[in-house]
Design a protein around this motif. Structure first.
Motif, PDB file in Angstrom:
ATOM      1  N   PRO A 214      59.032  37.033  58.061  1.00  0.00           N
ATOM      2  CA  PRO A 214      60.143  36.824  57.129  1.00  0.00           C
ATOM      3  C   PRO A 214      59.999  35.605  56.222  1.00  0.00           C
ATOM      4  O   PRO A 214      60.634  35.534  55.180  1.00  0.00           O
ATOM      5  N   ASP A 215      59.169  34.638  56.593  1.00  0.00           N
ATOM      6  CA  ASP A 215      59.029  33.417  55.791  1.00  0.00           C
ATOM      7  C   ASP A 215      57.742  33.401  54.977  1.00  0.00           C
ATOM      8  O   ASP A 215      57.389  32.394  54.379  1.00  0.00           O
ATOM      9  N   ARG A 220      59.137  36.727  50.828  1.00  0.00           N
ATOM     10  CA  ARG A 220      60.059  35.940  50.006  1.00  0.00           C
ATOM     11  C   ARG A 220      60.071  36.458  48.569  1.00  0.00           C
ATOM     12  O   ARG A 220      61.109  36.492  47.909  1.00  0.00           O
ATOM     13  N   GLU A 273      66.938  39.413  58.668  1.00  0.00           N
ATOM     14  CA  GLU A 273      66.291  38.130  58.950  1.00  0.00           C
ATOM     15  C   GLU A 273      65.591  37.580  57.711  1.00  0.00           C
ATOM     16  O   GLU A 273      65.631  36.373  57.435  1.00  0.00           O
ATOM     17  N   ALA A 274      64.960  38.466  56.942  1.00  0.00           N
ATOM     18  CA  ALA A 274      64.247  38.036  55.736  1.00  0.00           C
ATOM     19  C   ALA A 274      65.214  37.451  54.708  1.00  0.00           C
ATOM     20  O   ALA A 274      64.935  36.427  54.076  1.00  0.00           O
ATOM     21  N   GLU A 276      68.256  36.130  55.286  1.00  0.00           N
ATOM     22  CA  GLU A 276      68.809  34.874  55.805  1.00  0.00           C
ATOM     23  C   GLU A 276      67.784  33.743  55.726  1.00  0.00           C
ATOM     24  O   GLU A 276      68.135  32.604  55.407  1.00  0.00           O
ATOM     25  N   THR A 277      66.532  34.055  55.983  1.00  0.00           N
ATOM     26  CA  THR A 277      65.474  33.042  55.903  1.00  0.00           C
ATOM     27  C   THR A 277      65.284  32.570  54.468  1.00  0.00           C
ATOM     28  O   THR A 277      65.146  31.370  54.204  1.00  0.00           O
ATOM     29  N   PHE A 278      65.311  33.511  53.530  1.00  0.00           N
ATOM     30  CA  PHE A 278      65.103  33.185  52.118  1.00  0.00           C
ATOM     31  C   PHE A 278      66.206  32.250  51.605  1.00  0.00           C
ATOM     32  O   PHE A 278      65.911  31.209  51.000  1.00  0.00           O
ATOM     33  N   TYR A 279      67.457  32.606  51.860  1.00  0.00           N
ATOM     34  CA  TYR A 279      68.554  31.817  51.293  1.00  0.00           C
ATOM     35  C   TYR A 279      68.827  30.545  52.075  1.00  0.00           C
ATOM     36  O   TYR A 279      69.404  29.596  51.543  1.00  0.00           O
ATOM     37  N   LYS A 280      68.403  30.475  53.318  1.00  0.00           N
ATOM     38  CA  LYS A 280      68.538  29.251  54.099  1.00  0.00           C
ATOM     39  C   LYS A 280      67.690  28.145  53.514  1.00  0.00           C
ATOM     40  O   LYS A 280      68.018  26.970  53.588  1.00  0.00           O
ATOM     41  N   LYS A 281      66.581  28.512  52.855  1.00  0.00           N
ATOM     42  CA  LYS A 281      65.644  27.518  52.344  1.00  0.00           C
ATOM     43  C   LYS A 281      65.800  27.246  50.858  1.00  0.00           C
ATOM     44  O   LYS A 281      65.002  26.544  50.268  1.00  0.00           O
TER      45      LYS A 281
END
Length: 282
Positions: A214-215, A220, A273-274, A276-281
């Protein structure tokens, strides 16, 4: 000319953050001295002030950079845009302060209403105007008539629970007027179908990259495209909130089942998960 430390002290922005802004091309120094240290002139500080105005609304850096680099927008247009945003925020804060004052006075009647009755009726009219005839006919039959259907709609939308949901949607669209405008003037059926096909293509590309993690850059990139298409089709001011809500929906039993049936087991959980990972960063 000011050094990066002087700019940091003047603005309250850390030196590390200023270095990062430089690295991503958001806020470049005017030049460097003989020792290689960054230097900033008054024009650069003016640009930084505009960046800080946008950050007041938690706008992602990539979005700020896109606005600042838009050749169609000059300094005054950007300032006018920021002024409207600040006025809207000021009105919202004043409303919250007024509500708190009422509670302190013992007048505890919190009002969660986003749309008044007239605006809710406008929403109903817009919905029925653009609804396919067959679906409209089914709804009228189900409720026993157009007026009964309208009455039920108004009661439902007027409820506290629905008003809270609309508050979040209004935030995504950048204000109540913007949301009402989009509702009254949706994209054409042909454009919507085109976007839906593209969304499906992006999802297929994203899920095909599931093994990358996902990261990863590949995932991304696909999420970035997904968010862009969603923003365009929904005519959003900012897609992050709706994308995160979409991620949550992928974890619901119904959407998870439908997604996994269409794209393969584990597809829904991976997409959630992808996102959430993208927007978390960001």
């Amino acid at each position: 000319m000011r050094t990066v430390k002087e700019v940091s002290k003047l603005t309250g922005i850390s030196v590390r953050a200023l270095h990062y802004y430089d690295e991503i091309g958001l806020f470049k120094p005017t030049g460097k001295n003989e020792a290689g240290y960054r230097l900033y002139d008054d024009k650069a500080l003016e640009n930084l002030q505009q960046i800080l105005f946008f950050r007041e609304f938690d706008i992602p850096l990539k979005e700020i950079k896109a606005v600042m680099e838009n050749p169609a927008l000059d300094r005054d247009q950007i300032l006018q845009m920021q002024r409207k945003m600040l006025v809207a925020k000021k009105e919202r804060l004043e409303c919250l302060i007024s509500s708190i004052d009422d509670i302190l006075k013992g007048e505890n009647h919190m009002d969660f209403a986003i749309f008044n009755r007239a605006e809710i009726e406008e929403l109903f009219q817009a919905m029925t105007k653009h609804m396919p005839d067959e679906l409209k006919k089914t709804a009228v039959e189900e409720f026993g008539g157009m007026e009964e259907w309208k009455r039920h709609y108004i009661e439902t939308v007027s409820s506290e629970a629905m008003q809270k949901r609309y508050a979040k949607m209004v935030e995504w669209y950048g204000g109540k007027e913007a949301y009402l405008s989009v509702t009254k003037n949706p994209v054409s059926k042909e454009v919507a179908e085109s976007y839906n096909k593209r969304m499906d293509a992006v999802l297929q590309k994203l899920i095909a990259r599931k093994d990358c993690g996902p990261d990863s850059f590949e995932v991304r990139e696909a999420i970035g495209e997904y968010g862009f298409v969603l923003k365009q089709i929904c005519q959003l001011k900012e897609e992050e909130g709706m994308m995160l809500a979409l991620a949550a929906s992928y974890r619901s039993e119904r959407i998870r089942t439908l997604t996994d049936e269409k794209y393969g087991n584990g597809a829904a959980a991976f997409v959630a998960e992808a996102i959430e990972t993208f927007y978390k960063k960001q």
